[in-house]
Every structure is written in C-alpha cells, then in structure tokens.
Design an enzyme around this catalytic site. Structure first.
Site, PDB file in Angstrom:
ATOM      1  N   SER A  18       0.810  -1.208   0.000  1.00 55.45           N
ATOM      2  CA  SER A  18       0.000   0.000   0.000  1.00 55.45           C
ATOM      3  C   SER A  18       0.851   1.270   0.000  1.00 55.45           C
ATOM      4  O   SER A  18       1.908   1.328   0.628  1.00 55.45           O
ATOM      5  CB  SER A  18      -0.918   0.006   1.226  1.00 55.45           C
ATOM      6  OG  SER A  18      -1.620   1.225   1.334  1.00 55.45           O
ATOM      7  N   TYR A  65      -2.828   5.337  -4.850  1.00 54.75           N
ATOM      8  CA  TYR A  65      -4.093   6.069  -4.899  1.00 54.75           C
ATOM      9  C   TYR A  65      -3.898   7.318  -5.753  1.00 54.75           C
ATOM     10  O   TYR A  65      -2.790   7.824  -5.872  1.00 54.75           O
ATOM     11  CB  TYR A  65      -4.540   6.481  -3.497  1.00 54.75           C
ATOM     12  CG  TYR A  65      -4.935   5.341  -2.598  1.00 54.75           C
ATOM     13  CD1 TYR A  65      -6.153   4.701  -2.762  1.00 54.75           C
ATOM     14  CD2 TYR A  65      -4.093   4.916  -1.571  1.00 54.75           C
ATOM     15  CE1 TYR A  65      -6.528   3.660  -1.928  1.00 54.75           C
ATOM     16  CE2 TYR A  65      -4.458   3.878  -0.733  1.00 54.75           C
ATOM     17  CZ  TYR A  65      -5.679   3.247  -0.919  1.00 54.75           C
ATOM     18  OH  TYR A  65      -6.045   2.214  -0.092  1.00 54.75           O
ATOM     19  N   THR A  77      -5.850   1.634  -6.949  1.00 58.78           N
ATOM     20  CA  THR A  77      -7.106   1.395  -6.242  1.00 58.78           C
ATOM     21  C   THR A  77      -8.086   2.509  -6.569  1.00 58.78           C
ATOM     22  O   THR A  77      -7.774   3.688  -6.412  1.00 58.78           O
ATOM     23  CB  THR A  77      -6.866   1.324  -4.722  1.00 58.78           C
ATOM     24  OG1 THR A  77      -6.022   0.212  -4.433  1.00 58.78           O
ATOM     25  CG2 THR A  77      -8.178   1.144  -3.975  1.00 58.78           C
ATOM     26  N   LYS A 125      -7.776  -1.918  -9.575  1.00 56.80           N
ATOM     27  CA  LYS A 125      -8.411  -2.610  -8.449  1.00 56.80           C
ATOM     28  C   LYS A 125      -9.686  -1.876  -8.040  1.00 56.80           C
ATOM     29  O   LYS A 125      -9.680  -0.655  -7.865  1.00 56.80           O
ATOM     30  CB  LYS A 125      -7.446  -2.675  -7.263  1.00 56.80           C
ATOM     31  CG  LYS A 125      -7.973  -3.440  -6.064  1.00 56.80           C
ATOM     32  CD  LYS A 125      -6.905  -3.538  -4.987  1.00 56.80           C
ATOM     33  CE  LYS A 125      -7.378  -4.351  -3.796  1.00 56.80           C
ATOM     34  NZ  LYS A 125      -8.445  -3.662  -3.031  1.00 56.80           N
TER      35      LYS A 125
END
Length: 400
Positions: free
Chosen positions: A114, A136, A162, A263
């Site tokens: 992440s 992100y 994401t 995703k």
C-alpha cells in the site's frame, strides 16, 4: 507453568482461529480496525457468507497423485494462486509490511504494498522481489508519477491503482477511533486498552526501548528518505484530490510502462474500460466491504466479469477469502488468482511473520485438497462444472 495453550502451539488450524488469537492479543481499537466495514457491514458479511452458497461436486474415483497449483500474475510466478492484497498501516506487529513481505517470499507468492504502508517501499522490496506497488490518485499528476517511479526504482514489478473508495463515514455499530499520531496524549488515552494486552505491549519493546508505532505514510513522501505525512494527512490529501478519469489511468499506465492493475472493479462496463486502457489485470473488489455498503459480494460479480473480459485481461478477485475452498471456487468461476487482506492481517497479529506463513499454508493446503477431491491434476482444470450454484446467486450490472 504455561497457562496459555497458544504459547505451546503457535500453529493455528483455521483462519478463524487466527482471528480469535488476534482479538485476544490486540487492543480493542486496533482489532476493531481489522474487522471494520462500511455502515451496516452488509457487503463485508456478504463477501464471506456468499461462499457458503456454492457447493462442490467431487469425484470419488480419479484422484490425481500430484497437483499443480502454480500460476502467474502480471508476469510474476506464484507458487499458488493467492497473493497479498495491499492494506494500510499495519501496526498489529512491529515489523509490519516487512514481515508480511518475508512471509510471502517464503511461500513463493507476491505482495501488493500500500501507498499508506508504514514501511518504505525500499525496505519491503529488499526482502521480496515480487512486489506490486499500490497507488491512490493523490496529489498532482507529477506527484503521482514520482511516487510510482520511486517504487519502480526500488524494484516494484507492477502497479496497482485502487479506485473503489468514497469515504463513507462510520458504521451503524461504531468505528474505532484511531489517533492522528501516536504521541504522549494518544498513548495515555490508549493506556487502559494496552494495559490489559501485555503481549502486544511487550512486542513493541526491543533492547529495553519502547518502539512507537509509526502512523505516517513514508511512501507518500516527496522522495526516498524524506518524511511522509501522517496517515490521516495522506488521507486528507487523497480526499481533496479530484478522482481520476479513465484518461488519467491510461496516462499513468503508459507512463509506468509495465504491468498495471485496476483494483475495485464491480461493473461490466468498468471491466471493459480497464481492457480499453491497456491494463494488464483487474481485481474484482469492493474494498473488503469498506466502500459502498450494499455492493454485492465479489464472488457473485466475478462470473459475469470473467466471462466478459477474461480472455483479454487477467481477472483477480479480492474479498472474503477465508479457506482454500474459497480460492478453488473463485478459480472455477474465472479468477486467475485471489488477493487476501483481513486473513493475513489476523495471521500477522496472531504470530507475526510465522502467522502470515501459517495463513498462506492453510489456504494452499485447503486448495490442494479441493483440487484433489474434484479429481483434477491442476488448478487450470477447475471449471463451473465443479460447482453447485443456485440460479439467483450471481449479480451483474453495468452491461453495455
């Protein structure tokens, strides 16, 4: 005298047992963050419960003596079709993402790291050469690209973007309060919780010094070695950044120049757009039930998406995996592999790196048993014919 039976036998037999051990070891607020689901938790529950609506159709004759479980995802060889899904700050264990990366490497699989991880990407890629960096849409294009290129320079083999997050506030049954940063004030407030969890507290003491859990996001920093914003500071910047368009994602994919996953796909039209922008893979995901509550379980959505685009893009599934049989069901319905989140975090909380390896071993053994029971030689042989599914099980929307 040993009073804790788990101290004698750190191995756990099921993912549920790992969850129970995590609950016993962690402070209430920390554990609550691992089971959080948006609003009433309808989607989070359906992600798990939907698997019980699928039966298996075993053969009693024709068991194969050896089974092939390996696959590839975004150009990386996996010893079996389960990889680590990216999750944010992993303060359930002092080694956090580095421990998870070591566990994944020990079991021959890949890890999604992440952007909001507590450990720098350079430290994670140093212990596992199969890292996909998750990003992100946060900040300007230049900042996003710089973040991605830093990960590539560190050795990340692919990029995961994401897209499924709308910042729902709270759950009907209450959300844990997580401090902005771990300072003296926060420690005093959490002291009553930590005091009754001595093992958790002791794990954060090394060489006589207390290690303060890092709630910053070093991979959102301006560059390698520079301090990152606090976890919530990064979230705040993300919330203030306009969501990406499909043109933005295509631009990032072209700039990245390597394997690229979208995703958060639940709709057929979004799956087709992921193909159109040249993505390598997509993940059928609803953010583990932390996006829009009421979104169907991902296993209900998988068959339609796999049928629509599975011959053009690698289709993965994320959400609700607790057993090897869940993995087999997802593969039979068109997934190339699955990604796990809560399951490995419970393992990490229960027993550190060894706990994550334990979870991966359970899923591998369970998958192998199902492939054997169905009379197959390889996971590639799994099909819908191996399953018993009711007519109203699947959900599909966004068709064009």
């Amino acid at each position: 005298m040993v009073t804790n039976p788990w101290a004698r036998n750190p191995w756990f037999e099921t993912v549920h047992e790992a969850q129970c051990r995590a609950k016993k070891r962690l402070p209430k607020s920390v554990y609550s963050s691992l089971i959080a689901g948006t609003q009433a938790g309808v989607t989070a529950r359906d992600n798990v419960d939907a698997y019980s609506e699928i039966g298996l159709a075993p053969h009693v004759i024709g068991v194969q003596p050896d089974r092939e479980l390996s696959t590839t995802v975004m150009g990386q060889d996996l010893s079996f079709p389960v990889m680590i899904s990216p999750t944010g700050v992993q303060a359930v264990d002092p080694d956090g993402e580095v421990a998870v990366a070591r566990a994944a490497a020990a079991r021959g699989t890949a890890m999604g790291l992440s952007s909001f991880a507590s450990q720098p990407v350079e430290e994670v890629t140093a212990v596992n050469d199969k890292i996909f960096f998750q990003i992100y849409w946060l900040g300007s294009r230049d900042e996003i690209l710089a973040r991605a290129m830093r990960a590539k320079e560190a050795g990340a083999k692919g990029l995961i973007v994401t897209t499924d997050w709308v910042f729902n506030i709270g759950r009907d049954w209450g959300s844990p309060e997580i401090p902005e940063k771990v300072d003296v004030k926060a420690l005093l407030r959490l002291a009553p919780e930590i005091a009754v969890k001595p093992r958790y507290a002791m794990d954060w003491i090394r060489d006589g010094k207390i290690i303060i859990p890092d709630l910053s996001a070093p991979n959102v920093s301006r560059g390698k070695g520079q301090p990152g914003p606090t976890f919530f500071g990064a979230y705040g910047e993300w919330m203030s950044t306009a969501p990406p368009t499909w043109d933005d994602l295509q631009w990032l994919r072209e700039q990245w120049g390597g394997p690229f996953m979208v995703k958060g796909v639940t709709r057929l039209d979004d799956a087709k757009r992921a193909v159109d922008i040249g993505a390598t893979a997509l993940s059928v995901s609803n953010h583990g039930g932390n996006n829009l509550d009421g979104t169907p379980a991902t296993i209900r959505l998988l068959p339609g998406i796999a049928e629509a685009v599975g011959d053009q893009i690698e289709v993965l599934l994320d959400g609700g995996i607790r057993r090897g049989s869940d993995v087999a069901k997802a593969l039979a319905l068109g997934a190339r592999a699955v990604m796990i989140g809560r399951a490995y975090l419970w393992g990490l909380a229960a027993n550190g790196q060894a706990g994550v390896e334990n979870v991966l071993d359970l899923l591998r053994m369970g998958l192998d048993s199902v492939v054997m029971g169905l009379g197959h030689k390889s996971i590639d042989d799994l099909t819908r014919d191996d399953l018993i599914i009711g007519e109203d099980f699947e959900r599909s929307f966004g068709g064009v």
